[in-house]
Design a protein around this motif. Structure first.
Motif, PDB file in Angstrom:
ATOM      1  N   ASN A  53       0.795  -0.992  -0.102  1.00 43.09           N
ATOM      2  CA  ASN A  53      -0.329   0.157  -0.312  1.00 43.09           C
ATOM      3  C   ASN A  53       1.121   0.761   0.105  1.00 43.09           C
ATOM      4  O   ASN A  53       1.461   1.067   0.988  1.00 43.09           O
ATOM      5  N   THR A  54       0.842   2.412  -0.198  1.00 41.02           N
ATOM      6  CA  THR A  54       1.225   3.599  -0.581  1.00 41.02           C
ATOM      7  C   THR A  54       0.598   4.554  -0.434  1.00 41.02           C
ATOM      8  O   THR A  54      -1.166   5.153  -0.540  1.00 41.02           O
ATOM      9  N   VAL A  55       1.000   5.800   1.040  1.00 38.22           N
ATOM     10  CA  VAL A  55      -0.306   6.417   1.817  1.00 38.22           C
ATOM     11  C   VAL A  55       1.207   7.582   1.354  1.00 38.22           C
ATOM     12  O   VAL A  55       2.918   7.597   2.170  1.00 38.22           O
ATOM     13  N   ARG A  56       1.532   8.862   0.953  1.00 37.48           N
ATOM     14  CA  ARG A  56       1.401  10.050   0.652  1.00 37.48           C
ATOM     15  C   ARG A  56       1.372  10.894   2.149  1.00 37.48           C
ATOM     16  O   ARG A  56       0.054  10.965   2.782  1.00 37.48           O
ATOM     17  N   VAL A  57       2.511  11.386   2.936  1.00 27.86           N
ATOM     18  CA  VAL A  57       2.102  11.699   3.967  1.00 27.86           C
ATOM     19  C   VAL A  57       3.679  13.452   3.983  1.00 27.86           C
ATOM     20  O   VAL A  57       4.314  12.891   2.611  1.00 27.86           O
ATOM     21  N   THR A  58       3.460  13.575   4.599  1.00 27.97           N
ATOM     22  CA  THR A  58       4.728  14.363   5.006  1.00 27.97           C
ATOM     23  C   THR A  58       5.509  15.487   6.155  1.00 27.97           C
ATOM     24  O   THR A  58       4.594  14.736   6.955  1.00 27.97           O
ATOM     25  N   VAL A  59       6.190  15.399   5.983  1.00 27.42           N
ATOM     26  CA  VAL A  59       6.728  14.914   6.932  1.00 27.42           C
ATOM     27  C   VAL A  59       7.711  16.755   6.474  1.00 27.42           C
ATOM     28  O   VAL A  59       8.230  16.884   6.066  1.00 27.42           O
ATOM     29  N   GLU A  60       8.629  16.522   7.657  1.00 29.93           N
ATOM     30  CA  GLU A  60       9.504  18.010   8.119  1.00 29.93           C
ATOM     31  C   GLU A  60      10.993  17.016   7.755  1.00 29.93           C
ATOM     32  O   GLU A  60      11.790  16.315   8.412  1.00 29.93           O
ATOM     33  N   LYS A  61      11.996  18.221   7.417  1.00 31.23           N
ATOM     34  CA  LYS A  61      13.712  17.703   6.676  1.00 31.23           C
ATOM     35  C   LYS A  61      14.010  18.637   6.761  1.00 31.23           C
ATOM     36  O   LYS A  61      13.650  19.473   6.484  1.00 31.23           O
ATOM     37  N   ARG A  62      15.880  18.673   7.139  1.00 28.36           N
ATOM     38  CA  ARG A  62      16.154  20.127   7.726  1.00 28.36           C
ATOM     39  C   ARG A  62      16.623  20.119   5.611  1.00 28.36           C
ATOM     40  O   ARG A  62      16.876  19.356   4.639  1.00 28.36           O
ATOM     41  N   CYS A  63      16.409  20.750   5.373  1.00 30.03           N
ATOM     42  CA  CYS A  63      16.933  22.638   3.638  1.00 30.03           C
ATOM     43  C   CYS A  63      17.864  23.099   4.849  1.00 30.03           C
ATOM     44  O   CYS A  63      17.750  23.568   5.496  1.00 30.03           O
ATOM     45  N   ARG A  64      18.133  24.198   3.591  1.00 33.82           N
ATOM     46  CA  ARG A  64      18.621  24.978   3.406  1.00 33.82           C
ATOM     47  C   ARG A  64      19.553  25.230   4.085  1.00 33.82           C
ATOM     48  O   ARG A  64      20.184  25.975   5.325  1.00 33.82           O
ATOM     49  N   CYS A  65      20.317  24.031   4.397  1.00 34.15           N
ATOM     50  CA  CYS A  65      21.482  24.530   5.378  1.00 34.15           C
ATOM     51  C   CYS A  65      23.150  24.790   4.899  1.00 34.15           C
ATOM     52  O   CYS A  65      23.304  25.344   3.771  1.00 34.15           O
ATOM     53  N   LYS A  66      23.248  26.162   5.900  1.00 36.91           N
ATOM     54  CA  LYS A  66      24.391  26.968   5.850  1.00 36.91           C
ATOM     55  C   LYS A  66      25.686  26.612   7.034  1.00 36.91           C
ATOM     56  O   LYS A  66      25.308  26.683   8.585  1.00 36.91           O
ATOM     57  N   PHE A  67      26.815  26.751   6.751  1.00 39.28           N
ATOM     58  CA  PHE A  67      28.017  26.928   7.947  1.00 39.28           C
ATOM     59  C   PHE A  67      28.347  28.514   8.127  1.00 39.28           C
ATOM     60  O   PHE A  67      28.225  28.881   7.648  1.00 39.28           O
ATOM     61  N   ARG A  68      28.468  28.369   9.727  1.00 40.31           N
ATOM     62  CA  ARG A  68      28.730  29.491  10.791  1.00 40.31           C
ATOM     63  C   ARG A  68      30.339  29.450  11.171  1.00 40.31           C
ATOM     64  O   ARG A  68      29.828  28.235  11.165  1.00 40.31           O
TER      65      ARG A  68
END
Length: 395
Positions: free
Chosen positions: A360-375
């Motif tokens: 079965n396939t279920v579409r879900v929304t998850v949070e992932k890390r993005c737009r990472c910047k080195f400081r």
């Protein structure tokens, strides 16, 4: 794991607030001593003698050992839990993922099935007990029995000083006594004939393989001391390998587990009479020249083309089921509802995990890390972005 609960009532009168919990645990008391992680949270460390009396699944010999070394009970439970957690990590993408129906904290019939999965679990449990007890020695948690130990002189680099570390030898010895005692009692007091003896010999072999994995992977750790990075003084100590490394090693042995069978030989030896003695000579007051005959149990490969497995290798006496369908009697949860991955090249692939039933396939929304910047200096700052993904689960 259950939450740690403090004792507020005396034994044997169990308080009402914990009566239901104890009733539930007694209901599964037919399971093995591997249930200790469920019981230890109900007792303070000072109440370990009561734990040794109350915990189900301990064989007579194990219960006696537990009472004599009651402060070891919690460490044994820690070792079992360490092994179960590692088992689930190693087999997370396999059809059997180290769980049983309705009993996530024990392994039920699978552990006594004689399969390669049973071999893997037995070795991991024995390894976990060695690891937990050896580490407890170093931490001073087992006074009167063991302590941290100095590195052997032969293992020290030139100019290094010995430091105090994990007592791997004591962990090995105690695990051999405690874990193997369950099998020795099974052989002494249980029925079942040759089939039971076959399982006993298999478990004893795999227990030793687990202990050897921890023992052989231990190493000497060193640290330098001195100003501005100079190694003015180097101190070295015995160090257990991370248990993940032990799990990885035993997983390789699981993949290569050998199918064996029990063979009984009649071993004959003579005492006296100029036979020269030797390893098989019989002593202890037998009449000179008399032959002694007793059965000697031995595991041999089912396929005679293979050489006998070494003590470090795993063995099994029965084949494994396919683990596709739920079977409560055999402790198999099946793969219905298990997550799978179309991009996997291994056992987690949907075609393998789902046993041909589809998914079965279920579409879900998850949070992932993005737009990472080195400081500067020295961290990475990321945002959390929503992303829609497909989650697949077996029908």
């Amino acid at each position: 794991m259950a939450m740690r609960m403090r004792r507020s009532c005396s034994w044997p009168g169990l308080c009402a607030c914990r009566g239901f919990v104890f009733a539930q645990l007694w209901a599964v008391s037919a399971a093995s001593w591997w249930l200790l992680p469920l019981w230890t949270p109900l007792f303070d460390r000072s109440d370990s003698p009561l734990l040794c009396t109350a915990a189900p699944g301990l064989s007579p010999g194990q219960r006696s050992l537990c009472r004599r070394h009651s402060n070891h009970a919690e460490e044994v439970a820690n070792g079992v839990q360490l092994a179960l957690d590692e088992c689930r990590h190693q087999l997370q993408a396999w059809r059997w993922n180290c769980t049983t129906p309705g009993a996530e904290d024990t392994l039920g019939p699978v552990a006594q099935s004689g399969s390669r999965e049973a071999a893997f679990v037995s070795a991991l449990i024995a390894a976990g007990v060695v690891h937990a007890v050896a580490r407890a020695c170093r931490q001073g948690a087992l006074p009167g029995s063991c302590d941290c130990v100095d590195a052997a002189a032969a293992s020290l680099p030139r100019g290094a000083q010995p430091g105090c570390g994990d007592d791997v030898k004591y962990g090995y010895r105690f695990a051999r006594k405690f874990v193997d005692e369950s099998e020795h009692d099974r052989r002494r007091h249980g029925g079942g004939g040759e089939s039971r003896l076959e399982l006993v010999q298999m478990n004893l072999h795999n227990n030793k393989a687990g202990r050897l994995a921890v023992y052989n992977l231990a190493y000497t750790q060193c640290k330098c001391h001195g100003l501005t990075g100079a190694c003015t003084l180097k101190i070295c100590w015995p160090q257990l390998a991370d248990f993940r490394k032990v799990g990885n090693f035993l997983k390789e042995k699981y993949d290569a587990s050998s199918a064996v069978r029990l063979v009984t030989h009649n071993w004959i030896a003579r005492s006296g009479g100029g036979g020269g003695g030797g390893a098989g000579a019989v002593t202890g007051g037998r009449e000179s020249g008399k032959a002694a005959r007793w059965p000697r149990l031995h595991l041999e490969p089912v396929d005679e083309a293979f050489v006998a497995p070494t003590p470090s290798e795993l063995v099994h006496v029965h084949g494994s089921p396919d683990y596709c369908e739920r079977d409560d009697a055999r402790g198999v949860p099946g793969t219905v509802g298990r997550r799978c991955d179309l991009r996997s090249n291994g056992t987690g692939d949907c075609s393998i995990m789902c046993c041909g039933r589809g998914y079965n396939t279920v579409r879900v929304t998850v949070e992932k890390r993005c737009r990472c910047k080195f400081r500067w200096c020295c961290s990475v700052k990321c945002e959390r972005c929503p992303q829609t993904v497909d989650q697949l689960s077996c029908k």
